[in-house]
Scaffold this motif. Sequence first.
Motif, PDB file in Angstrom:
ATOM      1  N   ASN A  57     -12.272  -0.230  -5.664  1.00 10.88           N
ATOM      2  CA  ASN A  57     -11.104  -0.433  -6.466  1.00 10.88           C
ATOM      3  C   ASN A  57     -10.524   1.107  -6.077  1.00 10.88           C
ATOM      4  O   ASN A  57     -11.089   2.104  -6.029  1.00 10.88           O
ATOM      5  N   LEU A  58      -9.868   1.121  -5.502  1.00 13.40           N
ATOM      6  CA  LEU A  58      -8.268   1.575  -4.695  1.00 13.40           C
ATOM      7  C   LEU A  58      -8.114   2.859  -6.078  1.00 13.40           C
ATOM      8  O   LEU A  58      -7.961   4.093  -6.235  1.00 13.40           O
ATOM      9  N   LEU A  59      -8.283   2.385  -7.281  1.00 14.59           N
ATOM     10  CA  LEU A  59      -7.806   3.257  -8.107  1.00 14.59           C
ATOM     11  C   LEU A  59      -8.859   4.416  -8.664  1.00 14.59           C
ATOM     12  O   LEU A  59      -8.409   5.493  -8.798  1.00 14.59           O
ATOM     13  N   ARG A  60     -10.402   3.169  -9.021  1.00 18.04           N
ATOM     14  CA  ARG A  60     -10.494   4.956  -8.603  1.00 18.04           C
ATOM     15  C   ARG A  60     -10.807   5.570  -7.793  1.00 18.04           C
ATOM     16  O   ARG A  60     -11.278   6.955  -7.781  1.00 18.04           O
ATOM     17  N   ARG A  61     -11.023   5.238  -6.265  1.00 18.23           N
ATOM     18  CA  ARG A  61     -11.291   6.100  -5.323  1.00 18.23           C
ATOM     19  C   ARG A  61      -9.850   6.615  -5.042  1.00 18.23           C
ATOM     20  O   ARG A  61     -10.175   8.105  -4.935  1.00 18.23           O
ATOM     21  N   LEU A  62      -9.191   6.267  -5.443  1.00 15.50           N
ATOM     22  CA  LEU A  62      -7.421   7.410  -5.554  1.00 15.50           C
ATOM     23  C   LEU A  62      -7.542   9.159  -6.648  1.00 15.50           C
ATOM     24  O   LEU A  62      -7.634   9.508  -6.571  1.00 15.50           O
ATOM     25  N   ARG A  63      -8.411   8.547  -8.025  1.00 12.26           N
ATOM     26  CA  ARG A  63      -8.912   9.249  -8.940  1.00 12.26           C
ATOM     27  C   ARG A  63      -9.875   9.919  -8.677  1.00 12.26           C
ATOM     28  O   ARG A  63      -9.365  11.090  -8.855  1.00 12.26           O
ATOM     29  N   LEU A  93      -7.827  -7.290   3.791  1.00 15.80           N
ATOM     30  CA  LEU A  93      -7.090  -6.742   2.979  1.00 15.80           C
ATOM     31  C   LEU A  93      -8.073  -6.523   1.154  1.00 15.80           C
ATOM     32  O   LEU A  93      -9.084  -7.354   1.146  1.00 15.80           O
ATOM     33  N   LEU A  94      -6.975  -5.828   1.092  1.00 15.60           N
ATOM     34  CA  LEU A  94      -7.647  -5.790  -0.317  1.00 15.60           C
ATOM     35  C   LEU A  94      -6.453  -5.350  -1.556  1.00 15.60           C
ATOM     36  O   LEU A  94      -5.318  -5.298  -1.371  1.00 15.60           O
ATOM     37  N   ILE A  95      -6.893  -6.363  -2.858  1.00 11.18           N
ATOM     38  CA  ILE A  95      -6.054  -6.763  -3.118  1.00 11.18           C
ATOM     39  C   ILE A  95      -6.268  -6.568  -4.536  1.00 11.18           C
ATOM     40  O   ILE A  95      -7.154  -6.420  -5.136  1.00 11.18           O
ATOM     41  N   GLN A  96      -5.326  -5.793  -5.539  1.00 16.22           N
ATOM     42  CA  GLN A  96      -5.414  -4.925  -6.794  1.00 16.22           C
ATOM     43  C   GLN A  96      -4.708  -5.273  -7.960  1.00 16.22           C
ATOM     44  O   GLN A  96      -3.249  -5.038  -7.135  1.00 16.22           O
ATOM     45  N   ARG A  97      -4.470  -5.508  -8.471  1.00 14.94           N
ATOM     46  CA  ARG A  97      -3.551  -5.427 -10.174  1.00 14.94           C
ATOM     47  C   ARG A  97      -4.826  -3.894 -10.767  1.00 14.94           C
ATOM     48  O   ARG A  97      -5.417  -4.778 -11.803  1.00 14.94           O
ATOM     49  N   GLY A  98      -3.601  -2.893 -11.744  1.00 14.35           N
ATOM     50  CA  GLY A  98      -4.387  -1.943 -12.172  1.00 14.35           C
ATOM     51  C   GLY A  98      -5.528  -1.878 -11.989  1.00 14.35           C
ATOM     52  O   GLY A  98      -5.462  -1.302 -10.875  1.00 14.35           O
ATOM     53  N   ASP A  99      -6.627  -2.283 -12.812  1.00 18.56           N
ATOM     54  CA  ASP A  99      -8.198  -1.901 -12.810  1.00 18.56           C
ATOM     55  C   ASP A  99      -8.839  -2.742 -12.109  1.00 18.56           C
ATOM     56  O   ASP A  99     -10.370  -2.541 -12.165  1.00 18.56           O
ATOM     57  N   ILE A 100      -8.620  -3.993 -11.896  1.00 19.55           N
ATOM     58  CA  ILE A 100      -8.639  -5.120 -11.438  1.00 19.55           C
ATOM     59  C   ILE A 100      -9.017  -5.499  -9.790  1.00 19.55           C
ATOM     60  O   ILE A 100      -8.463  -6.016  -8.888  1.00 19.55           O
ATOM     61  N   VAL A 101      -9.931  -5.405  -8.972  1.00 19.92           N
ATOM     62  CA  VAL A 101      -9.653  -5.522  -7.745  1.00 19.92           C
ATOM     63  C   VAL A 101     -10.289  -7.775  -7.667  1.00 19.92           C
ATOM     64  O   VAL A 101     -11.009  -7.727  -8.451  1.00 19.92           O
ATOM     65  N   THR A 102      -8.777  -8.230  -6.952  1.00 24.89           N
ATOM     66  CA  THR A 102      -8.817  -9.656  -7.163  1.00 24.89           C
ATOM     67  C   THR A 102      -9.371  -9.651  -6.512  1.00 24.89           C
ATOM     68  O   THR A 102      -9.398 -11.310  -6.046  1.00 24.89           O
ATOM     69  N   PHE A 103      -9.045  -9.243  -4.593  1.00 20.54           N
ATOM     70  CA  PHE A 103      -9.684  -9.515  -3.516  1.00 20.54           C
ATOM     71  C   PHE A 103      -9.799  -8.591  -2.810  1.00 20.54           C
ATOM     72  O   PHE A 103      -9.427  -7.428  -1.921  1.00 20.54           O
ATOM     73  N   LEU A 104     -10.984  -9.284  -2.358  1.00 22.28           N
ATOM     74  CA  LEU A 104     -11.218  -8.305  -0.705  1.00 22.28           C
ATOM     75  C   LEU A 104     -12.072  -8.375   0.567  1.00 22.28           C
ATOM     76  O   LEU A 104     -13.458  -9.490  -0.130  1.00 22.28           O
ATOM     77  N   GLY A 105     -11.315  -8.908   1.496  1.00 15.43           N
ATOM     78  CA  GLY A 105     -12.281  -9.377   2.485  1.00 15.43           C
ATOM     79  C   GLY A 105     -11.610  -9.387   3.520  1.00 15.43           C
ATOM     80  O   GLY A 105     -10.772  -9.560   3.797  1.00 15.43           O
ATOM     81  N   LEU A 112      -0.843   1.348  -9.990  1.00  7.59           N
ATOM     82  CA  LEU A 112      -1.866   0.947 -10.338  1.00  7.59           C
ATOM     83  C   LEU A 112      -2.661   0.883 -11.390  1.00  7.59           C
ATOM     84  O   LEU A 112      -3.109   0.227 -12.131  1.00  7.59           O
ATOM     85  N   SER A 113      -2.169   2.304 -11.816  1.00  5.25           N
ATOM     86  CA  SER A 113      -2.422   2.756 -13.920  1.00  5.25           C
ATOM     87  C   SER A 113      -1.398   2.510 -14.578  1.00  5.25           C
ATOM     88  O   SER A 113      -1.549   1.911 -15.674  1.00  5.25           O
ATOM     89  N   ASP A 114       0.173   1.505 -13.724  1.00  2.00           N
ATOM     90  CA  ASP A 114       0.688   1.506 -14.549  1.00  2.00           C
ATOM     91  C   ASP A 114       0.709  -0.446 -14.445  1.00  2.00           C
ATOM     92  O   ASP A 114       1.605  -1.408 -14.512  1.00  2.00           O
ATOM     93  N   ASP A 115      -1.104  -0.645 -14.392  1.00  2.00           N
ATOM     94  CA  ASP A 115      -0.944  -1.850 -14.049  1.00  2.00           C
ATOM     95  C   ASP A 115      -0.153  -3.135 -13.136  1.00  2.00           C
ATOM     96  O   ASP A 115       0.050  -4.517 -12.932  1.00  2.00           O
ATOM     97  N   GLY A 116       0.223  -2.165 -12.143  1.00  2.00           N
ATOM     98  CA  GLY A 116       1.073  -3.119 -11.012  1.00  2.00           C
ATOM     99  C   GLY A 116       0.253  -3.952 -10.096  1.00  2.00           C
ATOM    100  O   GLY A 116      -1.725  -3.251  -9.687  1.00  2.00           O
ATOM    101  N   TRP A 117       0.493  -4.770  -8.892  1.00  3.26           N
ATOM    102  CA  TRP A 117      -0.030  -4.656  -7.855  1.00  3.26           C
ATOM    103  C   TRP A 117      -0.153  -4.124  -6.557  1.00  3.26           C
ATOM    104  O   TRP A 117       0.879  -3.796  -5.691  1.00  3.26           O
ATOM    105  N   VAL A 118      -0.965  -4.074  -5.900  1.00  2.00           N
ATOM    106  CA  VAL A 118      -0.804  -3.316  -4.506  1.00  2.00           C
ATOM    107  C   VAL A 118      -1.645  -3.990  -3.652  1.00  2.00           C
ATOM    108  O   VAL A 118      -2.994  -4.867  -4.089  1.00  2.00           O
ATOM    109  N   VAL A 119      -1.451  -4.405  -2.139  1.00  2.00           N
ATOM    110  CA  VAL A 119      -2.103  -5.493  -1.472  1.00  2.00           C
ATOM    111  C   VAL A 119      -2.076  -4.396  -0.296  1.00  2.00           C
ATOM    112  O   VAL A 119      -1.355  -3.612   0.574  1.00  2.00           O
TER     113      VAL A 119
END
Length: 140
Positions: free
Chosen positions: A132-138, A78-90, A18-25
């Motif tokens: 936001n997974l990135l924030r939660r992980l940090r 599903l939680l879809i996130q790119r980098g620091d942006i949550v794009t879908f959660l539901g 996520l820090s590298d602006d990658g996509w996570v589902v």
Amino acid sequence: MLILTLDNHNHLQLADILSDDGWVVACLCAAWCGSCREYFANFTALAQRHPQVQFAWIDIEDQADLVGDLDVDNFPTLLIQRGDIVTFLGPVEMDLRLAERILQAQMAKSTEELQAEAGSSDERRQWQQEGNLLRRLRDN
């Protein structure tokens, strides 16, 4: 590895992506949930179709410290996130095609579009704060 099953030892791996602006589902699930166990096959198929994306399986009970007060109303979620942006959660239907359409629609958007959508409604602003997974992980 197609799907990363999140445990207390691999949080940093997901944070790095996520820090590298990658996509996570991430599929937010529970071990006791029959629907989640059934959905795992669809989630695996989705991961096979999108090798450029990191897929994560998060048991909300095993990872209660990470998930915290995130409100998961139904399974699978599903939680879809790119980098620091949550794009879908539901929650999503069990149909693989629906999850794939959601993912493809998000991945087709530019960073600017994703940022604009992130602040476009109370619900999406809440995703940024609570999901936001990135924030939660940090922070964990």
